[in-house]
Write an enzyme that holds these catalytic residues in place. Structure first.
Site, PDB file in Angstrom:
ATOM      1  N   GLU A   1      -8.272  -0.719  13.595  1.00 50.80           N
ATOM      2  CA  GLU A   1      -8.913  -1.715  12.726  1.00 50.80           C
ATOM      3  C   GLU A   1      -7.905  -2.820  12.467  1.00 50.80           C
ATOM      4  O   GLU A   1      -6.797  -2.550  12.024  1.00 50.80           O
ATOM      5  CB  GLU A   1      -9.306  -1.040  11.401  1.00 50.80           C
ATOM      6  CG  GLU A   1      -9.816  -2.024  10.371  1.00 50.80           C
ATOM      7  CD  GLU A   1      -9.663  -1.501   8.939  1.00 50.80           C
ATOM      8  OE1 GLU A   1      -9.902  -0.309   8.690  1.00 50.80           O
ATOM      9  OE2 GLU A   1      -9.283  -2.317   8.081  1.00 50.80           O
TER      10      GLU A   1
ATOM     11  N   SER B   1     -10.860  -6.491   7.875  1.00 50.53           N
ATOM     12  CA  SER B   1     -12.172  -6.183   7.298  1.00 50.53           C
ATOM     13  C   SER B   1     -12.571  -7.312   6.360  1.00 50.53           C
ATOM     14  O   SER B   1     -11.728  -8.039   5.840  1.00 50.53           O
ATOM     15  CB  SER B   1     -12.178  -4.821   6.605  1.00 50.53           C
ATOM     16  OG  SER B   1     -11.283  -4.814   5.559  1.00 50.53           O
TER      17      SER B   1
ATOM     18  N   ARG C   1       0.858  -1.190   0.000  1.00 48.07           N
ATOM     19  CA  ARG C   1       0.000   0.000   0.000  1.00 48.07           C
ATOM     20  C   ARG C   1       0.890   1.235   0.000  1.00 48.07           C
ATOM     21  O   ARG C   1       1.690   1.411   0.939  1.00 48.07           O
ATOM     22  CB  ARG C   1      -0.885   0.042   1.247  1.00 48.07           C
ATOM     23  CG  ARG C   1      -1.633  -1.269   1.533  1.00 48.07           C
ATOM     24  CD  ARG C   1      -2.983  -1.266   0.864  1.00 48.07           C
ATOM     25  NE  ARG C   1      -3.638  -2.554   0.948  1.00 48.07           N
ATOM     26  CZ  ARG C   1      -4.799  -2.772   1.568  1.00 48.07           C
ATOM     27  NH1 ARG C   1      -5.430  -1.775   2.164  1.00 48.07           N
ATOM     28  NH2 ARG C   1      -5.350  -3.976   1.555  1.00 48.07           N
TER      29      ARG C   1
ATOM     30  N   ARG D   1       0.369   3.117  12.502  1.00 44.08           N
ATOM     31  CA  ARG D   1      -0.401   1.901  12.211  1.00 44.08           C
ATOM     32  C   ARG D   1      -0.429   1.522  10.731  1.00 44.08           C
ATOM     33  O   ARG D   1      -1.140   0.605  10.341  1.00 44.08           O
ATOM     34  CB  ARG D   1      -1.808   2.027  12.778  1.00 44.08           C
ATOM     35  CG  ARG D   1      -2.584   3.226  12.302  1.00 44.08           C
ATOM     36  CD  ARG D   1      -3.989   3.191  12.888  1.00 44.08           C
ATOM     37  NE  ARG D   1      -4.892   3.897  12.007  1.00 44.08           N
ATOM     38  CZ  ARG D   1      -5.055   5.217  11.999  1.00 44.08           C
ATOM     39  NH1 ARG D   1      -4.352   5.979  12.819  1.00 44.08           N
ATOM     40  NH2 ARG D   1      -5.903   5.774  11.168  1.00 44.08           N
TER      41      ARG D   1
ATOM     42  N   GLU E   1       1.101   4.107   1.134  1.00 44.72           N
ATOM     43  CA  GLU E   1       0.513   5.007   2.133  1.00 44.72           C
ATOM     44  C   GLU E   1       1.288   6.315   2.127  1.00 44.72           C
ATOM     45  O   GLU E   1       2.492   6.333   2.381  1.00 44.72           O
ATOM     46  CB  GLU E   1       0.582   4.375   3.535  1.00 44.72           C
ATOM     47  CG  GLU E   1      -0.149   3.058   3.678  1.00 44.72           C
ATOM     48  CD  GLU E   1      -1.664   3.223   3.631  1.00 44.72           C
ATOM     49  OE1 GLU E   1      -2.146   4.367   3.694  1.00 44.72           O
ATOM     50  OE2 GLU E   1      -2.350   2.182   3.528  1.00 44.72           O
TER      51      GLU E   1
HETATM   52  P1  AMO Z   1      -8.366  -3.801   3.954  1.00 45.03           P
HETATM   53  O1  AMO Z   1      -7.872  -2.843   2.943  1.00 45.03           O
HETATM   54  O2  AMO Z   1      -9.255  -3.273   5.033  1.00 45.03           O
HETATM   55  O3  AMO Z   1      -9.204  -4.976   3.258  1.00 45.03           O
HETATM   56  O4  AMO Z   1      -7.149  -4.539   4.608  1.00 45.03           O
HETATM   57  C1  AMO Z   1      -7.327  -5.612   5.490  1.00 45.03           C
HETATM   58  C2  AMO Z   1      -6.489  -5.463   6.731  1.00 45.03           C
HETATM   59  O5  AMO Z   1      -5.111  -5.363   6.370  1.00 45.03           O
HETATM   60  C3  AMO Z   1      -4.442  -4.494   7.255  1.00 45.03           C
HETATM   61  N1  AMO Z   1      -3.847  -3.385   6.516  1.00 45.03           N
HETATM   62  C4  AMO Z   1      -2.686  -2.796   6.841  1.00 45.03           C
HETATM   63  N2  AMO Z   1      -1.813  -3.035   7.828  1.00 45.03           N
HETATM   64  C5  AMO Z   1      -0.718  -2.247   7.897  1.00 45.03           C
HETATM   65  N3  AMO Z   1      -0.447  -1.248   7.028  1.00 45.03           N
HETATM   66  C6  AMO Z   1      -1.291  -0.976   6.021  1.00 45.03           C
HETATM   67  N4  AMO Z   1      -1.006  -0.005   5.171  1.00 45.03           N
HETATM   68  C7  AMO Z   1      -2.485  -1.765   5.889  1.00 45.03           C
HETATM   69  N5  AMO Z   1      -3.519  -1.780   5.036  1.00 45.03           N
HETATM   70  C8  AMO Z   1      -4.334  -2.774   5.427  1.00 45.03           C
HETATM   71  C9  AMO Z   1      -5.475  -3.983   8.242  1.00 45.03           C
HETATM   72  C10 AMO Z   1      -6.757  -4.178   7.506  1.00 45.03           C
HETATM   73  O6  AMO Z   1      -7.864  -4.340   8.376  1.00 45.03           O
HETATM   74  N6  AMO Z   1      -9.434  -7.257   0.495  1.00 45.03           N
HETATM   75  C11 AMO Z   1      -9.839  -6.703   1.770  1.00 45.03           C
HETATM   76  C12 AMO Z   1     -10.071  -7.770   2.807  1.00 45.03           C
HETATM   77  C13 AMO Z   1     -11.267  -8.636   2.533  1.00 45.03           C
HETATM   78  O7  AMO Z   1     -12.370  -8.084   2.353  1.00 45.03           O
HETATM   79  O8  AMO Z   1     -11.094  -9.862   2.525  1.00 45.03           O
HETATM   80  C14 AMO Z   1      -8.792  -5.708   2.216  1.00 45.03           C
HETATM   81  O9  AMO Z   1      -7.693  -5.649   1.734  1.00 45.03           O
HETATM   82  O10 AMO Z   1      -5.424  -4.783   9.401  1.00 45.03           O
END
Ligand code: AMO
Length: 429
Positions: free
Chosen positions: A352, A355, A213, A221, A215
């Site tokens: 979070e 999801s 990602r 986090r 970011e």
């Molecule tokens: P989402 O984008 O909410 O859902 O990501 C799922 C979980 O991944 C973790 N996460 C991260 N942890 C650390 N750094 C980040 N940049 C980051 N981005 C996400 C979080 C988050 O809750 N495809 C869907 C999931 C699904 O529906 O099965 C998804 O990617 O803990």
């Protein structure tokens, strides 16, 4: 080398071995030199032991030359000693110096005070010798073993999906573009579409792998590269997926309570987690926040401030369900009232950690949702194609491993839940 073969781990040495000759390998954590007697602490991956060297020992002058952090092998006799840590010491008969340390780290890895994160990350491998960090990562490994065991018992199979992909799955903003031969490609933000497709062949699948990602801000986090535990199952809906996730969390906690006793003690962690986790709908929480005086309208995502408020209201794990369809990804299934979707986030206080959702399994519906999110269905042709061959109803979730570990080990900064963190400013080590 013969010496390597004879090697014992320090944790295996106890007063029961009094008088035995043992061979130990490790590095020096501290040296106390009292002139006629030296106490050298040797650590290996899980424990520490005192080597006592008196002036009349033929190795005395060689021990005098050693520095903290040097890597050595020691053969010696185990001796019970009331004054030594763990009630034992080693009287050395042979010393092999593998590597003398040239530098003193800019911080003491044995002190209780925690230095600046960047300073630590610059020499991460040394920082990871810290007892608390080693405990965190042993617990991380425990969690991974627990997750695999739990999903295996529930008839899931582990899969791997491509990390170089042609189109976004979680919204376009946070993508890392890469060169793929002569065209542009992206690092996968999630295995979402692939795991959904694989339910067509395997019913129940999971993947534990990096997600990428881009970011744009540095927070405590978010990582640019994180590990996601992705789970997907055919013929279930989001309520079943929530139960599965809840069971997975409880199973993992029970597992580390059983197998990581020492680490939990070092980190001073106790658990009081029971199921079911409370479930609140998105709409309920919006109303509650408004009562609290928070600025938020139905349809908006929770801001950092609002998440903080939620964190203050809650205690531990809880679900937020039934989110507005328009702020969830295109593959999430709308309810009969199409404004709301069969979706959930698993939260821990303000964080979070996962999801998930029921997914759309009808081609025309998913195309509609793509369009309404400004996505071009043509770039998802490779995915939409398989919908023509009996896509089952299915649901699943993605659990952020580092974030889950943060909740277990009570960490404030996600960087301490990953070996080599990546963020907007850091691409090394
Ligand atoms: P989402 O984008 O909410 O859902 O990501 C799922 C979980 O991944 C973790 N996460 C991260 N942890 C650390 N750094 C980040 N940049 C980051 N981005 C996400 C979080 C988050 O809750 N495809 C869907 C999931 C699904 O529906 O099965 C998804 O990617 O803990």
């Amino acid at each position: 080398m013969r010496l390597f073969k004879e090697r014992r781990y320090i944790s295996m040495i106890s007063s029961e071995r009094d008088g035995e000759e043992v061979t130990l390998m490790g590095w020096i954590s501290s040296i106390r030199d009292h002139g006629n007697i030296m106490f050298v602490m040797l650590v290996d991956r899980d424990d520490e032991i005192q080597i006592t060297v008196k002036r009349d020992n033929p190795l005395f002058t060689r021990f005098k030359e050693l520095k903290e952090h040097s890597s050595i092998g020691v053969k010696g006799i185990v001796k019970s000693s009331k004054n030594a840590p763990r009630g034992i010491e080693i009287i050395p008969t042979l010393l092999e110096v593998f590597s003398i340390s040239k530098m003193i780290p800019p911080f003491s890895i044995y002190s209780k005070s925690i230095p600046n994160m960047d300073l630590r990350l610059d020499i991460r491998a040394i920082d990871l010798r810290r007892n608390t960090l080693r405990s965190i990562f042993k617990i991380r490994y425990g969690i991974l073993k627990a997750i695999r065991e739990f999903l295996d018992k529930n008839n899931f199979i582990e899969v791997n999906t491509p990390k170089m992909i042609s189109s976004a799955t979680e919204g376009g903003a946070a993508l890392f573009p890469i060169f793929y031969f002569n065209r542009e490609a992206f690092l996968a933000q999630s295995p979402q579409l692939y795991k959904e497709q694989l339910t067509m062949a395997f019913d129940s699948v999971f993947e534990i792998a990096p997600i990428f990602r881009a970011e744009p801000s540095r927070t405590n986090r978010h990582l640019a590269e994180a590990i996601s535990v992705d789970v997907e199952k055919a013929f279930i809906d989001y309520t079943d997926a929530m139960e599965l996730l809840e069971d997975l969390i409880i199973y993992s906690i029970e597992y580390i309570k059983k197998y990581n006793i020492k680490e939990l003690e070092i980190l001073n962690i106790k658990f009081d987690v029971t199921k079911p986790f409370p479930r609140y709908t998105y709409t309920e929480l919006i109303d509650r926040l408004k009562e609290y005086g928070a600025k938020i309208e139905w349809g908006e995502d929770f801001s950092t401030e609002n998440l903080k408020l939620l964190g203050e209201m809650m205690n531990g794990y809880y679900f937020i369900t039934d989110w507005p369809t328009k702020i969830k990804p295109f593959y999430a299934k709308p309810k009969s009232d199409a404004k709301i979707s069969e979706t959930f986030d698993l939260m821990h206080n303000e964080l979070e950690i996962s999801s998930g959702s029921s997914r759309i399994n009808v081609k025309e519906e998913i195309i509609e949702r793509m369009k309404s999110q400004g996505l071009n269905p043509n770039s998802f042709d490779y995915h939409l194609r398989v919908f023509d061959y009996g896509m089952p109803p299915h649901a699943g979730f993605g659990l952020g491993l580092e974030r889950f570990l943060m909740t277990i080990c009570k960490l404030d900064n996600i960087r301490d839940a990953t070996f080599y963190p990546r963020d907007i400013e850091r691409l090394t080590p």
